[in-house]
Design a protein around this motif. Structure first.
Motif, mmCIF file in Angstrom:
data_model
loop_
_atom_site.group_PDB
_atom_site.id
_atom_site.type_symbol
_atom_site.label_atom_id
_atom_site.label_comp_id
_atom_site.label_asym_id
_atom_site.label_seq_id
_atom_site.Cartn_x
_atom_site.Cartn_y
_atom_site.Cartn_z
ATOM 1 N N UNK A 35 0.843 -1.207 0.000
ATOM 2 C CA UNK A 35 0.000 0.000 0.000
ATOM 3 C C UNK A 35 0.868 1.242 0.000
ATOM 4 N N UNK A 36 0.497 2.218 -0.826
ATOM 5 C CA UNK A 36 1.183 3.503 -0.839
ATOM 6 C C UNK A 36 0.169 4.587 -1.156
ATOM 7 N N UNK A 37 0.287 5.743 -0.511
ATOM 8 C CA UNK A 37 -0.661 6.831 -0.749
ATOM 9 C C UNK A 37 -0.417 7.529 -2.071
ATOM 10 N N UNK A 38 0.745 7.288 -2.690
ATOM 11 C CA UNK A 38 1.096 7.899 -3.966
ATOM 12 C C UNK A 38 0.507 7.052 -5.103
ATOM 13 N N UNK A 39 -0.566 7.544 -5.711
ATOM 14 C CA UNK A 39 -1.208 6.787 -6.782
ATOM 15 C C UNK A 39 -0.294 6.622 -7.985
ATOM 16 N N UNK A 40 0.563 7.629 -8.238
ATOM 17 C CA UNK A 40 1.517 7.512 -9.340
ATOM 18 C C UNK A 40 2.496 6.384 -9.106
ATOM 19 N N UNK A 41 2.949 6.238 -7.866
ATOM 20 C CA UNK A 41 3.869 5.157 -7.515
ATOM 21 C C UNK A 41 3.203 3.802 -7.717
ATOM 22 N N UNK A 42 1.970 3.677 -7.262
ATOM 23 C CA UNK A 42 1.245 2.417 -7.429
ATOM 24 C C UNK A 42 1.044 2.111 -8.907
ATOM 25 N N UNK A 43 0.754 3.130 -9.701
ATOM 26 C CA UNK A 43 0.570 2.934 -11.134
ATOM 27 C C UNK A 43 1.816 2.420 -11.825
ATOM 28 N N UNK A 44 2.969 2.978 -11.475
ATOM 29 C CA UNK A 44 4.199 2.515 -12.115
ATOM 30 C C UNK A 44 4.547 1.099 -11.697
ATOM 31 N N UNK A 45 4.266 0.749 -10.443
ATOM 32 C CA UNK A 45 4.545 -0.616 -9.988
ATOM 33 C C UNK A 45 3.650 -1.621 -10.701
ATOM 34 N N UNK A 46 2.414 -1.228 -10.953
ATOM 35 C CA UNK A 46 1.524 -2.112 -11.704
ATOM 36 C C UNK A 46 2.014 -2.322 -13.138
ATOM 37 N N UNK A 47 2.743 -1.348 -13.657
ATOM 38 C CA UNK A 47 3.320 -1.483 -15.001
ATOM 39 C C UNK A 47 4.647 -2.232 -14.981
ATOM 40 N N UNK A 48 5.073 -2.663 -13.800
ATOM 41 C CA UNK A 48 6.340 -3.381 -13.690
ATOM 42 C C UNK A 48 7.546 -2.470 -13.686
ATOM 43 N N UNK A 49 7.363 -1.216 -13.244
ATOM 44 C CA UNK A 49 8.458 -0.242 -13.219
ATOM 45 C C UNK A 49 8.746 0.169 -11.781
ATOM 46 N N UNK A 50 10.029 0.336 -11.477
ATOM 47 C CA UNK A 50 10.439 0.796 -10.145
ATOM 48 C C UNK A 50 11.468 1.892 -10.314
ATOM 49 N N UNK A 51 11.090 3.122 -10.029
ATOM 50 C CA UNK A 51 12.001 4.260 -10.219
ATOM 51 C C UNK A 51 13.202 4.201 -9.281
ATOM 52 N N UNK A 52 13.088 3.491 -8.159
ATOM 53 C CA UNK A 52 14.208 3.400 -7.224
ATOM 54 C C UNK A 52 15.279 2.422 -7.701
#
Length: 429
Positions: A35-52
């Motif tokens: 769970x994360x409050x950042x919807x953009x972060x959740x969206x990228x993770x669902x796309x299989x992307x991790x900015x970190x």
């Protein structure tokens, strides 16, 4: 690692540098919601992307981890693990806002779960007492439940080292503590399922909190000592790197390096312990002295570079992230270095191949130069962060950035053993 998977439903609150690797690892053995409050972060993770860049794209895509930004998905879990950041404010006092907010979120998720026995584990770095004295009451107030009867507390300090692919969460020793021996044993089983590094059962939650906060304070103090002797040796005309290389031949010499100390751990955590000491009527002299030395290194380096340049020189700073080969810009002391160089009258350009340009602009008001090969004519190049791209930069490529007679300011000594083109000046700590 041979323990059979246990049927616990786990929610990990916060999917940053700490939470995401933990959630992906736990999801190999348990049903896990990230769970994360950042919807953009959740969206990228669902796309299989991790900015970190802490989790490889293929590992993220293959994971059974579910992710959500909707608090309505949180009720009904047996274990809640909080991994939100714990920064400091402008006065270097602990900012418990994120951890308080996470506690409120978990409390609302637990509302109505009388006698569920849910366990709320905190991994965020805090001073001793925060989990039981601050977070527990918040959860109880929000949920209407009784702490120690309807839900229980635990603590297991994170030990994520950004960019480190050796000491990963599934290989390191985990310190675990619980509000009761039974809770501690259950958490030991869960964490023991996913790490090969072993479990250390701390006697209580405050001990586990204290163990975490001194880990980074100890490193901070050791680096501060090296930074202080770097200032002394600089006045003597001695290379600190040469001194450390010689001293390092002794079997018990601790091998720390001088430089900028930023990031979200070493540059922050000691303030948490110092704050708690002050509340107790004590002065954390060594801790705060080390912090003062390390926080002052950006000014020291800026003045050392400036003294070797024209009054209004053009300076190129290489690297903005707090550490080599990671994109993490949190608490970057390079930004302070740039501010000091600008304040001394120099025109400063910045390049970093890993940092996000939008984040650099948002956090520090800095515009990153997009291409290194398009830059030239600088009076100085400051190697602030030893990214691989800079470590591999050939001598001629470095010379192309500089005016004839330009200065190479090599903070970390990454080029000290490399032959450099004639006519260039070289300085390091």
């Amino acid at each position: 690692m041979t323990t059979p998977p246990l049927p616990h439903r786990i929610a990990v609150i916060g999917l940053g540098y700490v939470g995401l690797p933990l959630a992906v690892t736990l999801a190999r053995s348990f049903p896990v919601l990230g769970f994360d409050i950042d919807q953009g972060r959740v969206g990228e993770l669902r796309r299989g992307e991790d900015r970190t860049r802490e989790v490889a794209p293929e590992a993220l895509r293959d994971s059974r981890l579910a992710v959500s930004a909707d608090p309505a998905d949180l009720p009904g879990h047996a274990i809640y693990i909080v991994t939100v950041p714990t920064p400091v404010d402008a006065m270097n006092a602990p900012d418990l806002g994120p951890v308080r907010s996470a506690a409120r979120t978990v409390g609302r998720a637990l509302k109505g779960a009388v006698g569920s026995g849910a366990i709320v584990v905190f991994e965020s770095t805090v001073y001793p007492g925060v989990t039981e004295d601050i977070c527990g009451p918040i959860i109880a107030e929000e949920s209407g439940l009784v702490c120690g009867r309807d839900f229980f507390l635990g603590y297991s300090p994170e030990r994520i080292n950004p960019g480190d692919k050796v000491h990963t969460v599934d290989r390191i020793a985990k310190v675990v503590a619980g509000q009761t021996p039974e809770v501690a044993a259950k958490l030991a089983d869960i964490y023991g399922t996913v790490t090969s590094g072993g479990i250390h059962l701390a006697p209580d939650i405050k001990t586990a909190e204290a163990a975490k906060v001194i880990e980074n304070a100890q490193r901070d103090i050791n680096i501060a000592f090296i930074n202080e002797i770097a200032m002394i040796f600089g006045k003597l005309g001695i290379s600190t790197h040469d001194v450390l290389e010689a001293a390092g031949t002794k079997w018990n010499f601790l091998k720390f390096q001088p430089g900028l100390v930023g990031g979200h751990c070493i540059g922050v955590d000691p303030y948490y312990l110092a704050y708690r000491a002050e509340e107790l009527g004590l002065q954390a002299r060594i801790i705060l002295s080390g912090r003062a030395i390390n926080d002052g290194m950006s000014r020291h380096i800026a003045e050392a570079v400036s003294s070797r340049l024209p009054a209004a020189g053009r300076v190129l700073v290489l690297g903005l992230t707090f550490k080599e080969d990671v994109p993490d810009l949190r608490n970057s002391k390079v930004a302070d270095l740039i501010a000091h160089l600008t304040g001394l009258g120099h025109e400063v350009a910045v390049h970093d191949p890993l940092a996000d340009p939008d984040e650099a602009q948002h956090e520090y008001g800095l515009m990153l130069s997009p291409r290194l090969d398009a830059l030239s004519g600088f009076d100085a190049v400051v190697a602030a962060v030893p990214h691989r791209a800079y470590r591999d930069l050939p001598g001629q490529g470095l010379a192309a950035l500089l005016k004839p007679g330009g200065l190479i300011a090599d903070i970390k000594g990454l080029w000290r053993s490399r032959p450099l083109p004639e006519g260039l000046r070289y300085w390091t700590l």
